[in-house]
Design a protein around this motif. Structure first.
Motif, PDB file in Angstrom:
ATOM      1  N   GLY A 246       0.786  -1.237   0.000  1.00  0.00           N
ATOM      2  CA  GLY A 246       0.000   0.000   0.000  1.00  0.00           C
ATOM      3  C   GLY A 246       0.815   1.283   0.000  1.00  0.00           C
ATOM      4  N   GLN A 247       2.127   1.215  -0.245  1.00  0.00           N
ATOM      5  CA  GLN A 247       2.975   2.419  -0.249  1.00  0.00           C
ATOM      6  C   GLN A 247       3.203   2.850  -1.706  1.00  0.00           C
ATOM      7  OE1 GLN A 247       4.145   3.815   2.773  1.00  0.00           O
ATOM      8  NE2 GLN A 247       2.865   2.281   3.773  1.00  0.00           N
ATOM      9  N   GLY A 248       2.216   3.516  -2.272  1.00  0.00           N
ATOM     10  CA  GLY A 248       2.244   3.853  -3.690  1.00  0.00           C
ATOM     11  C   GLY A 248       3.350   4.821  -4.082  1.00  0.00           C
ATOM     12  N   GLN A 253       8.340   6.055  -7.244  1.00  0.00           N
ATOM     13  CA  GLN A 253       9.702   6.614  -7.342  1.00  0.00           C
ATOM     14  C   GLN A 253      10.658   5.560  -7.897  1.00  0.00           C
ATOM     15  OE1 GLN A 253      10.616   8.053  -3.398  1.00  0.00           O
ATOM     16  NE2 GLN A 253       9.018   9.604  -3.549  1.00  0.00           N
ATOM     17  N   LEU A 254      10.518   4.321  -7.405  1.00  0.00           N
ATOM     18  CA  LEU A 254      11.404   3.249  -7.884  1.00  0.00           C
ATOM     19  C   LEU A 254      11.122   2.929  -9.350  1.00  0.00           C
ATOM     20  CD1 LEU A 254      11.335   1.077  -4.660  1.00  0.00           C
ATOM     21  CD2 LEU A 254      13.378   2.100  -5.676  1.00  0.00           C
ATOM     22  N   ALA A 255       9.832   2.951  -9.721  1.00  0.00           N
ATOM     23  CA  ALA A 255       9.481   2.691 -11.119  1.00  0.00           C
ATOM     24  C   ALA A 255      10.137   3.738 -12.031  1.00  0.00           C
ATOM     25  CB  ALA A 255       7.965   2.702 -11.288  1.00  0.00           C
ATOM     26  N   ASN A 256      10.055   5.004 -11.628  1.00  0.00           N
ATOM     27  CA  ASN A 256      10.645   6.066 -12.446  1.00  0.00           C
ATOM     28  C   ASN A 256      12.167   5.960 -12.485  1.00  0.00           C
ATOM     29  OD1 ASN A 256       8.272   7.373 -13.334  1.00  0.00           O
ATOM     30  ND2 ASN A 256       7.998   8.257 -11.304  1.00  0.00           N
ATOM     31  N   GLN A 257      12.761   5.589 -11.347  1.00  0.00           N
ATOM     32  CA  GLN A 257      14.226   5.398 -11.306  1.00  0.00           C
ATOM     33  C   GLN A 257      14.640   4.320 -12.308  1.00  0.00           C
ATOM     34  OE1 GLN A 257      15.761   4.402  -7.384  1.00  0.00           O
ATOM     35  NE2 GLN A 257      17.629   3.523  -8.240  1.00  0.00           N
ATOM     36  N   ASN A 258      13.895   3.227 -12.353  1.00  0.00           N
ATOM     37  CA  ASN A 258      14.251   2.135 -13.274  1.00  0.00           C
ATOM     38  C   ASN A 258      14.023   2.535 -14.730  1.00  0.00           C
ATOM     39  OD1 ASN A 258      15.234   0.169 -11.502  1.00  0.00           O
ATOM     40  ND2 ASN A 258      13.165  -0.358 -10.860  1.00  0.00           N
ATOM     41  N   GLU A 259      12.949   3.279 -14.948  1.00  0.00           N
ATOM     42  CA  GLU A 259      12.671   3.709 -16.329  1.00  0.00           C
ATOM     43  C   GLU A 259      13.832   4.559 -16.847  1.00  0.00           C
ATOM     44  OE1 GLU A 259      11.651   6.024 -19.578  1.00  0.00           O
ATOM     45  OE2 GLU A 259      11.698   7.000 -17.624  1.00  0.00           O
ATOM     46  N   GLN A 260      14.400   5.388 -15.930  1.00  0.00           N
ATOM     47  CA  GLN A 260      15.504   6.257 -16.362  1.00  0.00           C
ATOM     48  C   GLN A 260      16.830   5.487 -16.460  1.00  0.00           C
ATOM     49  OE1 GLN A 260      15.251   9.595 -13.657  1.00  0.00           O
ATOM     50  NE2 GLN A 260      13.211  10.046 -14.447  1.00  0.00           N
ATOM     51  N   ALA A 261      16.967   4.445 -15.615  1.00  0.00           N
ATOM     52  CA  ALA A 261      18.245   3.708 -15.590  1.00  0.00           C
ATOM     53  C   ALA A 261      18.458   2.886 -16.868  1.00  0.00           C
ATOM     54  CB  ALA A 261      18.293   2.790 -14.371  1.00  0.00           C
ATOM     55  N   PHE A 262      17.355   2.355 -17.416  1.00  0.00           N
ATOM     56  CA  PHE A 262      17.482   1.476 -18.584  1.00  0.00           C
ATOM     57  C   PHE A 262      17.223   2.296 -19.847  1.00  0.00           C
ATOM     58  CE2 PHE A 262      16.710  -1.415 -15.140  1.00  0.00           C
ATOM     59  CZ  PHE A 262      17.463  -2.533 -15.446  1.00  0.00           C
ATOM     60  N   ASN A 263      18.215   2.345 -20.690  1.00  0.00           N
ATOM     61  CA  ASN A 263      18.089   3.126 -21.920  1.00  0.00           C
ATOM     62  C   ASN A 263      17.363   2.282 -22.961  1.00  0.00           C
ATOM     63  OD1 ASN A 263      18.389   4.842 -24.014  1.00  0.00           O
ATOM     64  ND2 ASN A 263      20.637   4.837 -24.013  1.00  0.00           N
ATOM     65  N   ILE A 264      16.023   2.241 -22.835  1.00  0.00           N
ATOM     66  CA  ILE A 264      15.283   1.231 -23.604  1.00  0.00           C
ATOM     67  C   ILE A 264      15.291   1.470 -25.115  1.00  0.00           C
ATOM     68  CG2 ILE A 264      13.776   0.424 -21.748  1.00  0.00           C
ATOM     69  CD1 ILE A 264      11.584   2.162 -23.068  1.00  0.00           C
ATOM     70  N   HIS A 286       0.284   0.052 -15.952  1.00  0.00           N
ATOM     71  CA  HIS A 286      -1.017  -0.019 -15.297  1.00  0.00           C
ATOM     72  C   HIS A 286      -0.964   0.587 -13.899  1.00  0.00           C
ATOM     73  CE1 HIS A 286      -4.894  -1.498 -13.985  1.00  0.00           C
ATOM     74  NE2 HIS A 286      -4.283  -1.796 -12.847  1.00  0.00           N
ATOM     75  N   ILE A 287       0.102   0.262 -13.172  1.00  0.00           N
ATOM     76  CA  ILE A 287       0.217   0.753 -11.790  1.00  0.00           C
ATOM     77  C   ILE A 287       0.311   2.271 -11.770  1.00  0.00           C
ATOM     78  CG2 ILE A 287       1.746   0.773  -9.767  1.00  0.00           C
ATOM     79  CD1 ILE A 287       2.335  -2.211 -10.459  1.00  0.00           C
ATOM     80  N   ALA A 288       1.087   2.828 -12.707  1.00  0.00           N
ATOM     81  CA  ALA A 288       1.206   4.290 -12.771  1.00  0.00           C
ATOM     82  C   ALA A 288      -0.156   4.913 -13.019  1.00  0.00           C
ATOM     83  CB  ALA A 288       2.188   4.688 -13.872  1.00  0.00           C
ATOM     84  N   SER A 289      -0.920   4.304 -13.909  1.00  0.00           N
ATOM     85  CA  SER A 289      -2.236   4.857 -14.207  1.00  0.00           C
ATOM     86  C   SER A 289      -3.168   4.710 -12.999  1.00  0.00           C
ATOM     87  CB  SER A 289      -2.769   4.181 -15.465  1.00  0.00           C
ATOM     88  OG  SER A 289      -4.033   3.719 -15.322  1.00  0.00           O
ATOM     89  N   GLU A 290      -3.045   3.576 -12.302  1.00  0.00           N
ATOM     90  CA  GLU A 290      -3.881   3.343 -11.114  1.00  0.00           C
ATOM     91  C   GLU A 290      -3.561   4.359 -10.009  1.00  0.00           C
ATOM     92  OE1 GLU A 290      -3.849  -0.807  -9.550  1.00  0.00           O
ATOM     93  OE2 GLU A 290      -3.251   0.203  -7.703  1.00  0.00           O
ATOM     94  N   SER A 302       4.738   2.652 -19.391  1.00  0.00           N
ATOM     95  CA  SER A 302       4.113   1.553 -20.133  1.00  0.00           C
ATOM     96  C   SER A 302       4.977   1.159 -21.335  1.00  0.00           C
ATOM     97  CB  SER A 302       2.678   1.862 -20.556  1.00  0.00           C
ATOM     98  OG  SER A 302       2.613   3.073 -21.199  1.00  0.00           O
ATOM     99  N   VAL A 303       5.704   2.108 -21.918  1.00  0.00           N
ATOM    100  CA  VAL A 303       6.633   1.764 -23.011  1.00  0.00           C
ATOM    101  C   VAL A 303       7.765   0.908 -22.445  1.00  0.00           C
ATOM    102  CG1 VAL A 303       8.220   2.673 -24.750  1.00  0.00           C
ATOM    103  CG2 VAL A 303       6.056   3.854 -24.295  1.00  0.00           C
ATOM    104  N   PHE A 304       8.296   1.321 -21.280  1.00  0.00           N
ATOM    105  CA  PHE A 304       9.335   0.531 -20.606  1.00  0.00           C
ATOM    106  C   PHE A 304       8.840  -0.901 -20.382  1.00  0.00           C
ATOM    107  CE2 PHE A 304      10.810  -1.248 -16.573  1.00  0.00           C
ATOM    108  CZ  PHE A 304      12.182  -1.208 -16.715  1.00  0.00           C
ATOM    109  N   ALA A 305       7.594  -1.017 -19.896  1.00  0.00           N
ATOM    110  CA  ALA A 305       7.047  -2.341 -19.536  1.00  0.00           C
ATOM    111  C   ALA A 305       7.019  -3.293 -20.734  1.00  0.00           C
ATOM    112  CB  ALA A 305       5.652  -2.177 -18.946  1.00  0.00           C
ATOM    113  N   THR A 306       6.826  -2.732 -21.933  1.00  0.00           N
ATOM    114  CA  THR A 306       6.749  -3.609 -23.112  1.00  0.00           C
ATOM    115  C   THR A 306       8.094  -4.284 -23.416  1.00  0.00           C
ATOM    116  OG1 THR A 306       7.287  -1.813 -24.627  1.00  0.00           O
ATOM    117  CG2 THR A 306       4.939  -2.226 -24.213  1.00  0.00           C
ATOM    118  N   LYS A 307       9.181  -3.719 -22.872  1.00  0.00           N
ATOM    119  CA  LYS A 307      10.513  -4.296 -23.151  1.00  0.00           C
ATOM    120  C   LYS A 307      10.900  -5.372 -22.142  1.00  0.00           C
ATOM    121  CE  LYS A 307      12.241  -1.635 -26.558  1.00  0.00           C
ATOM    122  NZ  LYS A 307      13.423  -1.450 -27.343  1.00  0.00           N
TER     123      LYS A 307
END
Ligand code: SF4
Ligand code: SF4
Length: 449
Positions: A246-248, A253-264, A286-290, A302-307
């Motif tokens: 429940g700590q959204g 923050q971690l999701a955004n950190q990972n999105e930036q870390a991986f040069n997809i 989905h989680i970001a949208s939720e 969501s673009v990151f998630a597809t990779k």
């Protein structure tokens, strides 16, 4: 899903009025009960309220205002493993995970809508240590020394471990025999032979601290299959620990950190070898949208998630190079919930294992029933976790296999711990990629286990 206002929708309810729970998803359930026999908690208790159908009924009744969210109702919902076995069994396509996850988040919020205040265990251990591989590594130094001096066995034999708080006792029991850590992974490892793909490796937090060797084997297997492997240093925990409790905000923050870390833009895939992390990374959009209310379709997450690809899924798609060295062993395969139910990955790990000469893969009864690990469930719901762990290990032992193979760190910890408690630590717990690596390298089990 229809955009038209539904006249059957109830008035907003404090439990569900925001935070991503879509009432229409309750209506997909036709109460047929075909999911009940797939539900681990129902199999154990036989109580309809501990079944998917019962829980959907309870959540909807609370939402409709027909029943109160009493402690008893919360108990039935908290006992759910979020294993999503019911989704696989459901012929009506009910997205149970999309109901229970936001419902539980709201259920544990304070009256002012803020996340529940974490207890000492969540604050210091779950959020303070687990999401950081470095901190876990330092925390494990005393455990390594104790294991080396066999003091852990002495503490167990003399009952000294019973002086620890219950959750720490369970953590101590879950701790595997730690392997020498070996060198850190570099930021880049080149393809061996003809280059076929460029990938980036997600290394995780708990998995990197306790199963660092599996990250190395994954990198080696990818190289062996013609992949340039990037290992970004700025990546972090996938965020599942926070999200599922429940700590959204920290999860985002971690999701955004990972999105930036991986040069997809410059890689073909983000490779994951832990089912729980892979499932979370694939769900970022989905989680970001939720959590933010923004549209899912075009977000960076969501673009990151597809990779994101599980390593077995990626190698099957790529066409794995056949391993040559035989491994004469009878093994069985356990389907981790977050691989088979959440990601629909069942055949790919088996296909890879069947390529290994000499390896005999024997079927496991109830292979897709949860082992009781379920993230931190084995710490927060010890009684049910133990029952499911025993059930799983009895099925494993009935196969007569010398090893049990699985692609999720939580299952590995749970199953090896139950095997140890039954004096059956001789049954090895392995990741499919470890076996593939052994067969590529020509190294035996003795060197790796
Ligand atoms: S969740 Fe699916 S299988 Fe279970 S009762 Fe509802 S419709 Fe039937
Ligand atoms: S997620 Fe798992 S434990 Fe929860 S209701 Fe579904 S099958 Fe049962």
């Amino acid at each position: 899903m229809s955009e038209t206002p539904n006249p059957t929708l109830p008035e907003p309810n404090p439990v569900t009025e925001s935070g991503g729970l879509q009432y229409e998803k309750f209506l997909d359930c036709v109460h047929c009960g075909l999911c009940t026999s797939a539900c681990p908690t129902y199999l154990e208790t036989g109580n309809e309220n501990d079944s998917p159908r019962g829980r959907i009924y309870l959540m909807r009744a609370v939402t409709d205002g027909r029943i109160e969210l009493t402690d008893k109702v919360s108990r039935h919902l908290d006992l759910c493993l979020d294993c999503r076995s019911c989704e696989t069994a459901c012929p009506s396509g009910v997205e149970y995970g999309r109901l229970i996850e936001p419902f539980r988040v709201k259920m544990h919020q304070q009256p002012d809508g803020q996340p529940a205040k974490p207890d000492w265990f969540h604050r210091w251990i779950m959020y303070g240590i687990f999401p950081y591989a470095n901190r876990i590594r330092w925390t494990l130094v005393p455990a390594r020394i104790m294991q080396a001096l066999k003091l852990d066995l002495l503490m167990e034999a003399t009952g000294l471990t019973k002086l620890l708080p219950q959750k720490l006792q369970r953590m101590q029991r879950l701790l595997p025999q730690l392997q020498p850590r070996g060198p850190e992974l570099p930021e880049f490892l080149p393809a061996i032979g003809e280059k076929r793909a460029t990938v980036a490796l997600f290394t995780g937090c708990v998995s990197d601290a306790m199963f660092h060797h599996v990250n190395w084997t994954t990198a080696r297997v990818l190289q062996q299959n013609g992949c340039d492997v990037h290992i970004p240093k700025s990546q972090g925990c996938c965020g599942a620990i926070h999200y599922h409790s429940g700590q959204g905000d920290p999860a985002m923050q971690l999701a955004n950190q990972n999105e930036q870390a991986f040069n997809i833009d410059n890689i073909d895939a983000v490779i994951v070898n832990v089912a729980g992390c892979g499932s979370m990374l694939k769900d970022y959009g989905h989680i970001a949208s939720e959590l933010t209310g923004q549209a899912e379709s075009n977000s960076k997450l969501s673009v990151f998630a597809t990779k994101v690809k599980d390593v077995s899924e990626f190698l099957s798609d790529l066409g794995a190079i056949a391993p040559q060295h035989p491994i004469e062993m009878k093994a069985t395969y356990h389907d981790a919930c977050h691989l088979c139910h959440a990601q629909q990955i069942r055949t790919q790990p088996r296909q890879l294992l069947n390529m290994i000469p000499g390896l005999e893969l024997t079927p496991l009864a109830e292979s897709e029933i949860c082992c009781g690990a379920a993230g931190s469930y084995n710490l927060t719901e010890p009684e049910m976790a133990d029952r499911l762990g025993d059930r799983k290990v009895e099925n494993i032992l009935a196969t007569g296999a010398e090893s049990v193979i699985m692609g999720n760190v939580g299952c590995s910890l749970q199953i090896q711990s139950v095997l140890k408690s039954k004096d059956r630590a001789d049954v090895k717990v392995l990741h499919p990629i470890e076996l593939l690596d052994m067969s590529y390298q020509g190294t035996g089990l003795a060197e790796k286990s």
